[in-house]
Design a protein around this motif. Sequence first.
Motif, mmCIF file in Angstrom:
data_model
loop_
_atom_site.group_PDB
_atom_site.id
_atom_site.type_symbol
_atom_site.label_atom_id
_atom_site.label_comp_id
_atom_site.label_asym_id
_atom_site.label_seq_id
_atom_site.Cartn_x
_atom_site.Cartn_y
_atom_site.Cartn_z
ATOM 1 N N PRO A 241 0.950 3.714 -0.973
ATOM 2 C CA PRO A 241 1.780 2.757 -1.717
ATOM 3 C C PRO A 241 2.077 3.250 -3.134
ATOM 4 O O PRO A 241 1.573 4.288 -3.568
ATOM 5 N N ARG A 242 2.873 2.486 -3.838
ATOM 6 C CA ARG A 242 3.176 2.857 -5.223
ATOM 7 C C ARG A 242 1.871 2.942 -6.019
ATOM 8 O O ARG A 242 0.894 2.232 -5.748
ATOM 9 N N LEU A 243 1.846 3.817 -6.995
ATOM 10 C CA LEU A 243 0.654 4.004 -7.807
ATOM 11 C C LEU A 243 0.508 2.848 -8.779
ATOM 12 O O LEU A 243 1.453 2.483 -9.487
ATOM 13 N N THR A 244 -0.678 2.264 -8.809
ATOM 14 C CA THR A 244 -0.967 1.154 -9.709
ATOM 15 C C THR A 244 -2.359 1.337 -10.279
ATOM 16 O O THR A 244 -3.130 2.212 -9.841
ATOM 17 N N ILE A 245 -2.672 0.485 -11.240
ATOM 18 C CA ILE A 245 -3.984 0.566 -11.874
ATOM 19 C C ILE A 245 -4.394 -0.840 -12.338
ATOM 20 O O ILE A 245 -3.541 -1.668 -12.658
ATOM 21 N N GLY A 246 -5.695 -1.106 -12.310
ATOM 22 C CA GLY A 246 -6.196 -2.393 -12.786
ATOM 23 C C GLY A 246 -5.857 -3.530 -11.840
ATOM 24 O O GLY A 246 -5.818 -3.383 -10.614
ATOM 25 N N THR A 247 -5.550 -4.695 -12.404
ATOM 26 C CA THR A 247 -5.287 -5.876 -11.592
ATOM 27 C C THR A 247 -4.029 -5.735 -10.743
ATOM 28 O O THR A 247 -3.851 -6.453 -9.759
ATOM 29 N N GLU A 248 -3.158 -4.815 -11.107
ATOM 30 C CA GLU A 248 -1.938 -4.588 -10.330
ATOM 31 C C GLU A 248 -2.271 -4.009 -8.943
ATOM 32 O O GLU A 248 -1.431 -4.027 -8.045
ATOM 33 N N SER A 249 -3.507 -3.524 -8.754
ATOM 34 C CA SER A 249 -3.912 -2.909 -7.487
ATOM 35 C C SER A 249 -4.543 -3.902 -6.522
ATOM 36 O O SER A 249 -4.951 -3.513 -5.425
ATOM 37 N N LYS B 95 5.391 -6.215 -5.566
ATOM 38 C CA LYS B 95 6.580 -5.466 -5.963
ATOM 39 C C LYS B 95 6.911 -4.449 -4.875
ATOM 40 O O LYS B 95 6.067 -4.123 -4.035
ATOM 41 N N PRO B 96 8.150 -3.939 -4.891
ATOM 42 C CA PRO B 96 8.487 -2.896 -3.920
ATOM 43 C C PRO B 96 7.503 -1.722 -4.016
ATOM 44 O O PRO B 96 7.144 -1.288 -5.108
ATOM 45 N N GLY B 97 7.067 -1.268 -2.853
ATOM 46 C CA GLY B 97 6.079 -0.194 -2.795
ATOM 47 C C GLY B 97 4.683 -0.688 -2.526
ATOM 48 O O GLY B 97 3.780 0.118 -2.251
ATOM 49 N N ASP B 98 4.474 -2.020 -2.607
ATOM 50 C CA ASP B 98 3.169 -2.583 -2.271
ATOM 51 C C ASP B 98 3.037 -2.742 -0.759
ATOM 52 O O ASP B 98 4.030 -2.793 -0.022
ATOM 53 N N TRP C 261 4.710 5.941 -2.589
ATOM 54 C CA TRP C 261 6.006 5.266 -2.506
ATOM 55 C C TRP C 261 6.719 5.303 -3.860
ATOM 56 O O TRP C 261 6.133 4.997 -4.905
ATOM 57 N N THR C 262 7.963 5.684 -3.804
ATOM 58 C CA THR C 262 8.898 5.542 -4.923
ATOM 59 C C THR C 262 10.240 5.153 -4.316
ATOM 60 O O THR C 262 10.440 5.290 -3.091
ATOM 61 N N PRO C 263 11.172 4.669 -5.097
ATOM 62 C CA PRO C 263 12.489 4.342 -4.520
ATOM 63 C C PRO C 263 13.124 5.521 -3.802
ATOM 64 O O PRO C 263 13.902 5.317 -2.858
ATOM 65 N N ASN C 264 12.770 6.723 -4.226
ATOM 66 C CA ASN C 264 13.325 7.916 -3.582
ATOM 67 C C ASN C 264 12.450 8.438 -2.446
ATOM 68 O O ASN C 264 12.810 9.406 -1.790
ATOM 69 N N ASN C 265 11.303 7.814 -2.238
ATOM 70 C CA ASN C 265 10.397 8.240 -1.168
ATOM 71 C C ASN C 265 9.862 7.004 -0.442
ATOM 72 O O ASN C 265 8.676 6.679 -0.488
ATOM 73 N N PRO C 266 10.749 6.274 0.243
ATOM 74 C CA PRO C 266 10.333 5.004 0.850
ATOM 75 C C PRO C 266 9.432 5.155 2.068
ATOM 76 O O PRO C 266 8.764 4.196 2.464
#
Length: 906
Positions: free
Chosen positions: A799-807, A707-710, A789-794
């Motif tokens: 990277p974007r904050l994730t947790i679990g298998t999303e990481s 996803k965007p931010g990865d 990363w966020t849409p407002n902080n490209p």
Amino acid sequence: MGYGTQKRTSLTGAVSVVSAKELDGKPVTSAVQALQGAAPNLIIQQNVTEPGAAASINVRGVSTVNNTSPLILVDGVPGSLELINPKDIESISVLKDAASSAIYGSRAANGVILVTTRTGKLNKVPRVTYSGFAGWQQPTFLVSPLSGVDYMQLKNEALVNSGQRAQFSPEQIRRQGEKGSEKWWMDEVMKPAALQHNHNLGVTGGMGKVAYLVSGGYMDQNSLYRGPGYGYQRYNFRTNLSAQLGKLKLAGNFAYAKQDIREHAYFSDWLVSTALRIPRIYPIKDSAGNYFLAPTASNNPLAQLEKGGLRKYSNGSYNYMASAAYALTSHLSAKLVYGADIRDNNMDEFRKSIDYTPYSGSDNQSARTVNHARSVQDNFQALLNYEQSFGKLHNVKALLGYATEGWKNEYRQKRQINVDNETGDSTAGTSTLTGFNDTYDTRVDRWALNSVFGRLNYSYSDKYFFEFNFRYDESSRFAKGHRGAFFPSFSAAWRITDEPFMAGIRERVGDLKLRGSWGQLGNQQILSNYGYLNIYTTVNNMYGFNNLPQPGASFAVGNPIITWESASSANIGFDLSMLNNRLTISYDYFRKVTNDILLQLTAPGLYGATPAYQNAGRVKNQGFEVAVNYRVKTGAFQHTIGANLADNLNEIVDFKGRTYLQEGDVTYINKEGFPISSYYGLQADGFYQNLDDIKNSPKSTFVNQVKPGDIKYVDRNQDGVIDNNDRFVMGNPFPRYTFGFNYAVNWNGFDASIFIQGVGKRNVYLRGEGVEAFHNNWDNVYAQHIDRWTPNNPDADYPRLTIGTESVNNGANSTFWLFNAAYARLKNVQLGYTLPASLTGKVNIEKCRIYLTGQNLLTVTGMNVGLDPEVTEFNNSLNLNQLSSASSGRIYPVQKVWAVGLDINF
């Protein structure tokens, strides 16, 4: 030098000398720490930093995949820099090239460190000295925690980004803001400061023809951990005696060192990791005073420190040497030396189970472990020395010697579980080793070495110098017929400015000497003392039968034709002195190729046993070192300036075409054409910014979607997918461009000095809760993760904050987690004042100096993640099977020390 001394003007090899003055006044717990940065290409690092932990020492880099420890000799016999009292040291010589160290043959491939201790003086009146300091340690390099509210907001963001529901409601976040943040658990388990003090007392003098030195020392370093008296104490005692009885000179010394270490009974890496990752919305104790268990923790580190028991080390070291030298003629002398290094190491760990009521924790089993190890290493030497001048131009010196050395180690261990939780009584316990109570698991290990060695020096007109060294060793570590090896070296030096055609230059510039050497060195510090034999190891729980564990044995194949690792080393350099010796410059370039490195080449799975070692590898190591020193007087000020810079880089030349991968949280690769233990992974290429970016990029094979931010990765082989075939060699963990700088000034009794030490280039791969937000579904998130990363902080750093298998995508081994660990550290600062002799003489004090000193006061580095850039994941064994906690921040912090000291001579 090896088995003797030599004037620097006639030196043909590469040797660095560190004087006692360079060790003085540093508030350190060992001589090793004081040496850091003092000599070029003497590399000192730590992968464990708790009180009493040993550092790793490396000379001129790494040139084998096996043990890289240098040979350390104290007054000519094996010893330890960790155990010796720094105040007992007169000087330390670091022998780096083959010309200076080949006389130690099979033990010299990783360099040689010679420690010379202080000796007595024939003073009519005994001279008494006292030196000591006391100060405070403070932790350095801790990650910066977030407030409770910031944590809750970032946790919600990570959950939503990962397709899960937010954990905290707006009302909960509002109440947390009104309540304020709890204390950070790291601040609860560690003190803000801890006491450290050191005291040394020495007496030197003479009685008749006997000169003596007697000294004692005491070091006490309290731990920064909270708990019942954790810390490290070292006791030192030494006596050195010498007597000149006509043509006979007798000498002897005895040194005793005792180490007492008290630490918690649990593992520091897990204790620290738990304290690091608990957010500041949970107290470490609840309102009723019970140890709190956070949702992502099954234990409480403060409980482990205060109630979890104790691990005690009681280590004793006895080092002694006796020698007799007799002048057979005016040119020929004989010398006999016998020495021994005896070490008794004892560990007693009583781990208590902890009652976490009303919570349910995992520290529910008591255990008692007792270890005992005793090693004896003795050494006998017989030497003949010859020296004679022929006319005014020719000078010859020769040495011939025989040595025999043996080492034996006996190790016993007893471990029992479910012992009495109050007393540690093992009567009702269950053995985990043999199934029988009060039975020790015992192992005995030994090796022996017989050697003949020699040196021949010739100089002509004090202008041309030639030296030949050799050593023939036979080692018990190899089978008969393969035990012996011959190690020679040749070296020469030319004082070119003594030539008549250089007279004008000598008057304007100074003295210049050119040096060159070549030789072969050996390495007998292989992984096993019995690698040439088939080895059977009994295992209590080898397999199961009828649902019960059954004993069995494992099998490792021996290789009867393995032999030495052999290193060919070449060195060229020069020594330049200018301005009436006020300015000196030394430069060396070296190249070393280690052949016949012992490897376990891969074998098919059907082979059914551990592969035997083979002499199959080759590694090249090359680099340079330069040292500059300048002394100048301006008015009443006396200035001393010194600087050194060094580099080394290793490369695997031949591994028989094999590639070795150590997969895991950090992946290492050993491959021809690259440095040893290089990091291996994908090349990060920024972040995916939008869906079109993802659509037009290669597809990852190890995640279902990104996803965007990865993190985006480079498709190395251009096949349209991201997989293991796209991995790069990313760098290596060994420091390059190591440097040191010191400046000292004296004025009317005042003195001041600064010492800066650092590394110009080094990669370090960081993983785990030290750098990854919400690692392993834990709650760790720090100030460094706010810039995510966020849409407002490209253009974010994270990277974007994730947790679990999303990481999974962002957690892949890649250059994103590779950091530049270059740094410059204000290693030591001193400000002192020596009282006037006119004042101290009235009370029979020869000298009295008081000083303020600081250690590790400031570090400049680009690795701003709260972890120390100096700490390494390796020790001298280069063991990749156990990933160090240093790479994930699960480590006791390096200490900053402020201290006040006093030196008095009576």
